[in-house]
Design an enzyme around this catalytic site. Structure first.
Site, mmCIF file in Angstrom:
data_model
loop_
_atom_site.group_PDB
_atom_site.id
_atom_site.type_symbol
_atom_site.label_atom_id
_atom_site.label_comp_id
_atom_site.label_asym_id
_atom_site.label_seq_id
_atom_site.Cartn_x
_atom_site.Cartn_y
_atom_site.Cartn_z
ATOM 1 N N TYR A 53 -22.276 -22.953 -60.097
ATOM 2 C CA TYR A 53 -23.581 -23.363 -59.559
ATOM 3 C C TYR A 53 -24.671 -23.336 -60.621
ATOM 4 C CZ TYR A 53 -21.442 -23.895 -55.087
ATOM 5 O OH TYR A 53 -20.628 -24.359 -54.084
ATOM 6 N N ASP A 91 -29.035 -30.646 -54.456
ATOM 7 C CA ASP A 91 -30.046 -30.963 -55.476
ATOM 8 C C ASP A 91 -31.386 -31.202 -54.783
ATOM 9 O OD1 ASP A 91 -28.389 -34.042 -55.310
ATOM 10 O OD2 ASP A 91 -30.502 -33.860 -54.782
ATOM 11 N N HIS A 106 -26.616 -27.699 -46.209
ATOM 12 C CA HIS A 106 -25.616 -26.937 -46.972
ATOM 13 C C HIS A 106 -26.256 -26.089 -48.058
ATOM 14 C CE1 HIS A 106 -22.208 -29.870 -45.701
ATOM 15 N NE2 HIS A 106 -22.531 -29.022 -44.749
ATOM 16 N N CYS A 114 -29.892 -13.214 -50.472
ATOM 17 C CA CYS A 114 -29.326 -11.857 -50.544
ATOM 18 C C CYS A 114 -28.269 -11.706 -49.452
ATOM 19 C CB CYS A 114 -30.424 -10.804 -50.343
ATOM 20 S SG CYS A 114 -29.757 -9.133 -50.283
ATOM 21 N N GLY A 172 -23.937 -42.449 -48.577
ATOM 22 C CA GLY A 172 -23.235 -41.821 -49.689
ATOM 23 C C GLY A 172 -22.485 -40.574 -49.322
ATOM 24 N N ASN A 198 -22.498 -47.214 -48.214
ATOM 25 C CA ASN A 198 -21.495 -46.606 -49.075
ATOM 26 C C ASN A 198 -20.898 -47.701 -49.953
ATOM 27 O OD1 ASN A 198 -19.193 -45.097 -50.047
ATOM 28 N ND2 ASN A 198 -19.565 -43.690 -48.346
ATOM 29 N N LEU A 199 -20.101 -47.251 -50.953
ATOM 30 C CA LEU A 199 -19.394 -48.245 -51.795
ATOM 31 C C LEU A 199 -18.188 -48.803 -51.044
ATOM 32 C CD1 LEU A 199 -19.394 -46.329 -55.212
ATOM 33 C CD2 LEU A 199 -21.037 -48.046 -54.388
HETATM 34 C C1 BV8 Z 1 -18.231 -24.850 -40.550
HETATM 35 C C2 BV8 Z 1 -21.536 -26.799 -50.617
HETATM 36 C C3 BV8 Z 1 -17.969 -23.419 -38.713
HETATM 37 C C4 BV8 Z 1 -22.577 -27.063 -51.588
HETATM 38 C C5 BV8 Z 1 -20.226 -28.023 -49.067
HETATM 39 C C6 BV8 Z 1 -10.061 -28.993 -40.201
HETATM 40 C C7 BV8 Z 1 -10.553 -30.136 -39.582
HETATM 41 C C8 BV8 Z 1 -11.929 -30.361 -39.457
HETATM 42 C C9 BV8 Z 1 -12.844 -29.425 -39.972
HETATM 43 C C10 BV8 Z 1 -12.356 -28.318 -40.593
HETATM 44 C C11 BV8 Z 1 -10.983 -28.091 -40.710
HETATM 45 N N1 BV8 Z 1 -10.813 -26.918 -41.372
HETATM 46 C C12 BV8 Z 1 -12.027 -26.413 -41.657
HETATM 47 C C13 BV8 Z 1 -12.973 -27.232 -41.177
HETATM 48 C C14 BV8 Z 1 -14.435 -27.053 -41.257
HETATM 49 C C15 BV8 Z 1 -14.924 -27.403 -42.656
HETATM 50 C C16 BV8 Z 1 -14.507 -28.801 -43.020
HETATM 51 O O1 BV8 Z 1 -15.068 -29.762 -42.538
HETATM 52 N N2 BV8 Z 1 -13.466 -28.899 -43.899
HETATM 53 C C17 BV8 Z 1 -12.986 -30.211 -44.289
HETATM 54 C C18 BV8 Z 1 -12.731 -30.215 -45.801
HETATM 55 C C19 BV8 Z 1 -11.721 -30.511 -43.499
HETATM 56 N N3 BV8 Z 1 -16.368 -27.322 -42.593
HETATM 57 C C20 BV8 Z 1 -16.979 -26.139 -42.837
HETATM 58 O O2 BV8 Z 1 -16.396 -25.133 -43.194
HETATM 59 C C21 BV8 Z 1 -18.472 -26.118 -42.584
HETATM 60 N N4 BV8 Z 1 -18.761 -24.972 -41.751
HETATM 61 O O3 BV8 Z 1 -17.519 -25.677 -40.041
HETATM 62 O O4 BV8 Z 1 -18.577 -23.676 -39.960
HETATM 63 C C22 BV8 Z 1 -18.423 -22.132 -38.241
HETATM 64 C C23 BV8 Z 1 -18.488 -21.936 -36.886
HETATM 65 C C24 BV8 Z 1 -18.913 -20.728 -36.422
HETATM 66 C C25 BV8 Z 1 -19.289 -19.718 -37.309
HETATM 67 C C26 BV8 Z 1 -19.225 -19.934 -38.670
HETATM 68 C C27 BV8 Z 1 -18.784 -21.155 -39.163
HETATM 69 C C28 BV8 Z 1 -19.259 -25.924 -43.865
HETATM 70 C C29 BV8 Z 1 -19.071 -27.109 -44.746
HETATM 71 C C30 BV8 Z 1 -20.028 -27.000 -45.939
HETATM 72 C C31 BV8 Z 1 -19.224 -26.806 -47.198
HETATM 73 N N5 BV8 Z 1 -20.117 -26.935 -48.350
HETATM 74 N N6 BV8 Z 1 -21.014 -28.057 -50.126
HETATM 75 C C32 BV8 Z 1 -22.009 -27.664 -52.820
HETATM 76 O O5 BV8 Z 1 -21.184 -27.039 -53.477
HETATM 77 O O6 BV8 Z 1 -22.438 -28.785 -53.074
HETATM 78 S S1 BV8 Z 1 -19.354 -29.419 -48.694
HETATM 79 C C33 BV8 Z 1 -19.609 -30.645 -49.833
HETATM 80 O O7 BV8 Z 1 -18.644 -31.670 -49.583
HETATM 81 C C34 BV8 Z 1 -20.917 -31.383 -49.637
HETATM 82 O O8 BV8 Z 1 -21.953 -30.528 -49.285
HETATM 83 C C35 BV8 Z 1 -20.633 -32.372 -48.568
HETATM 84 O O9 BV8 Z 1 -20.955 -31.860 -47.304
HETATM 85 C C36 BV8 Z 1 -19.149 -32.477 -48.561
HETATM 86 C C37 BV8 Z 1 -18.699 -33.891 -48.646
HETATM 87 O O10 BV8 Z 1 -19.158 -34.403 -49.820
HETATM 88 P P1 BV8 Z 1 -19.900 -35.821 -49.843
HETATM 89 O O11 BV8 Z 1 -21.351 -35.562 -49.917
HETATM 90 O O12 BV8 Z 1 -19.430 -36.710 -48.743
HETATM 91 O O13 BV8 Z 1 -19.381 -36.321 -51.230
HETATM 92 P P2 BV8 Z 1 -17.988 -37.006 -51.546
HETATM 93 O O14 BV8 Z 1 -17.755 -36.918 -53.021
HETATM 94 O O15 BV8 Z 1 -16.939 -36.499 -50.612
HETATM 95 O O16 BV8 Z 1 -18.252 -38.522 -51.170
HETATM 96 C C38 BV8 Z 1 -19.246 -39.255 -51.883
HETATM 97 C C39 BV8 Z 1 -19.394 -40.568 -51.152
HETATM 98 O O17 BV8 Z 1 -20.425 -41.313 -51.777
HETATM 99 C C40 BV8 Z 1 -18.147 -41.412 -51.204
HETATM 100 O O18 BV8 Z 1 -17.884 -41.937 -49.911
HETATM 101 C C41 BV8 Z 1 -18.499 -42.525 -52.182
HETATM 102 O O19 BV8 Z 1 -17.867 -43.760 -51.852
HETATM 103 C C42 BV8 Z 1 -19.992 -42.630 -52.001
HETATM 104 N N7 BV8 Z 1 -20.727 -43.126 -53.172
HETATM 105 C C43 BV8 Z 1 -20.497 -42.847 -54.478
HETATM 106 N N8 BV8 Z 1 -21.435 -43.456 -55.246
HETATM 107 C C44 BV8 Z 1 -22.270 -44.118 -54.395
HETATM 108 C C45 BV8 Z 1 -21.833 -43.906 -53.076
HETATM 109 N N9 BV8 Z 1 -22.448 -44.433 -52.010
HETATM 110 C C46 BV8 Z 1 -23.528 -45.209 -52.247
HETATM 111 N N10 BV8 Z 1 -24.020 -45.460 -53.481
HETATM 112 C C47 BV8 Z 1 -23.416 -44.937 -54.570
HETATM 113 N N11 BV8 Z 1 -23.910 -45.207 -55.804
#
Ligand code: BV8
Length: 230
Positions: A53, A91, A106, A114, A172, A198-199
């Site tokens: 981070y 960011d 997030h 803390c 995005g 999205n792309l």
């Molecule tokens: C919770 C931290 C419950 C900060 C992040 C099984 C099934 C379903 C769900 C789950 C499961 N097992 C576990 C879960 C829950 C889990 C989850 O969803 N897991 C997934 C992987 C299956 N979720 C959680 O744990 C969440 N909490 O559910 O809590 C709970 C209930 C009760 C009590 C307590 C808890 C918490 C999730 C948060 C995790 N933290 N980030 C950091 O490090 O940055 S996640 C991180 O990835 C991001 O924050 C974001 O949310 C996530 C996805 O990333 P994206 O932003 O979508 O980025 P990515 O690269 O994937 O995609 C980019 C996109 O942009 C692409 O589509 C691309 O085509 C496009 N793009 C690129 N360039 C451009 C563009 N578009 C336009 N223009 C461009 N130029």
């Protein structure tokens, strides 16, 4: 009064030079998710996580908002109704572009938390494991980031916004992570018009009324000028 609710993901910051998560060579390619974005990973190796981070905080500090962020700030400024940005990004490019109503579901790189007393304060550019909390002095400072398995912030307020949305735009984000990926279904239930930028279609792309393919720095200014023409 018209209400536009916007969800953004790493893709909106890609053209500002900040890595996305799932592109090849993306953030998760360099690290396993479990090692850097889970409480277990932090407990196992706090230095690896804090350094991950620190690197992103330093990179984000140097990054500039792009035309996509700026278009959303202009929309909030000029639109007759309400505009809310809910971002998965940690960011501060929406704020740097001038957006005022921004919800970091997030967490944020610029904030420290803390783990003992829940106090939050502006994060130093570089944090170190065992940093003390300025409120309770315990050595339990951590990045103010929502990791997997942790509850995202402001969910009640977010669902209220989705319930009142006339338009829901998702920009995005790949639709991999819940609850954010479920917001479009929520918005549809409220009768909102839904549009994805999205792309390529995301994993939930089929749930949108409209998909605008292309880089956000091009598709968003076009969309905003359409909206402001009324
Ligand atoms: C919770 C931290 C419950 C900060 C992040 C099984 C099934 C379903 C769900 C789950 C499961 N097992 C576990 C879960 C829950 C889990 C989850 O969803 N897991 C997934 C992987 C299956 N979720 C959680 O744990 C969440 N909490 O559910 O809590 C709970 C209930 C009760 C009590 C307590 C808890 C918490 C999730 C948060 C995790 N933290 N980030 C950091 O490090 O940055 S996640 C991180 O990835 C991001 O924050 C974001 O949310 C996530 C996805 O990333 P994206 O932003 O979508 O980025 P990515 O690269 O994937 O995609 C980019 C996109 O942009 C692409 O589509 C691309 O085509 C496009 N793009 C690129 N360039 C451009 C563009 N578009 C336009 N223009 C461009 N130029």
């Amino acid at each position: 009064m018209q209400k536009i609710v916007i969800l953004t993901g790493a893709g909106i910051s890609a053209e500002s030079g900040l890595g996305t998560f799932r592109a090849e060579g993306g953030l998760w390619a360099q690290h396993r998710i479990e090692d850097v974005a889970t409480p277990e990973g932090f407990a196992r190796d706090p230095k690896l996580v804090v350094d991950f981070y620190n690197a992103r905080r330093a990179q984000a500090a140097e990054a500039a908002p792009n035309a996509g962020h700026i278009a959303l700030a202009e929309l909030e400024e000029a639109f007759s109704g309400e505009v809310v940005v809910i971002t998965q990004n940690v960011d501060d490019l929406h704020e740097k572009a001038g957006s005022r109503k921004v919800m970091h579901m997030h967490g944020a790189l610029k904030s420290a938390l803390c783990a003992a007393c829940d106090h939050r304060w502006p994060a130093p550019l570089a944090m170190a494991p065992g940093d003390t909390c300025p409120a309770c002095q315990a050595p339990t400072a951590r990045p103010d980031i929502v990791w997997f398995g942790e509850m995202p912030y402001d969910m009640d307020e977010i669902f209220d916004h989705l319930a009142g949305a006339d338009v829901f735009a998702s920009i995005g984000t790949s639709g991999n992570v819940y609850p954010a990926a479920g917001f479009v279904a929520e918005a549809r239930r409220s009768g909102a018009h839904t549009v994805e930028f999205n792309l390529e279609p995301s994993l939930v792309g089929s749930q949108f009324d409209d998909i605008r393919i292309g880089p956000a720095s091009q598709t968003l200014p076009l969309w905003v000028s359409e909206l402001l023409k009324g």
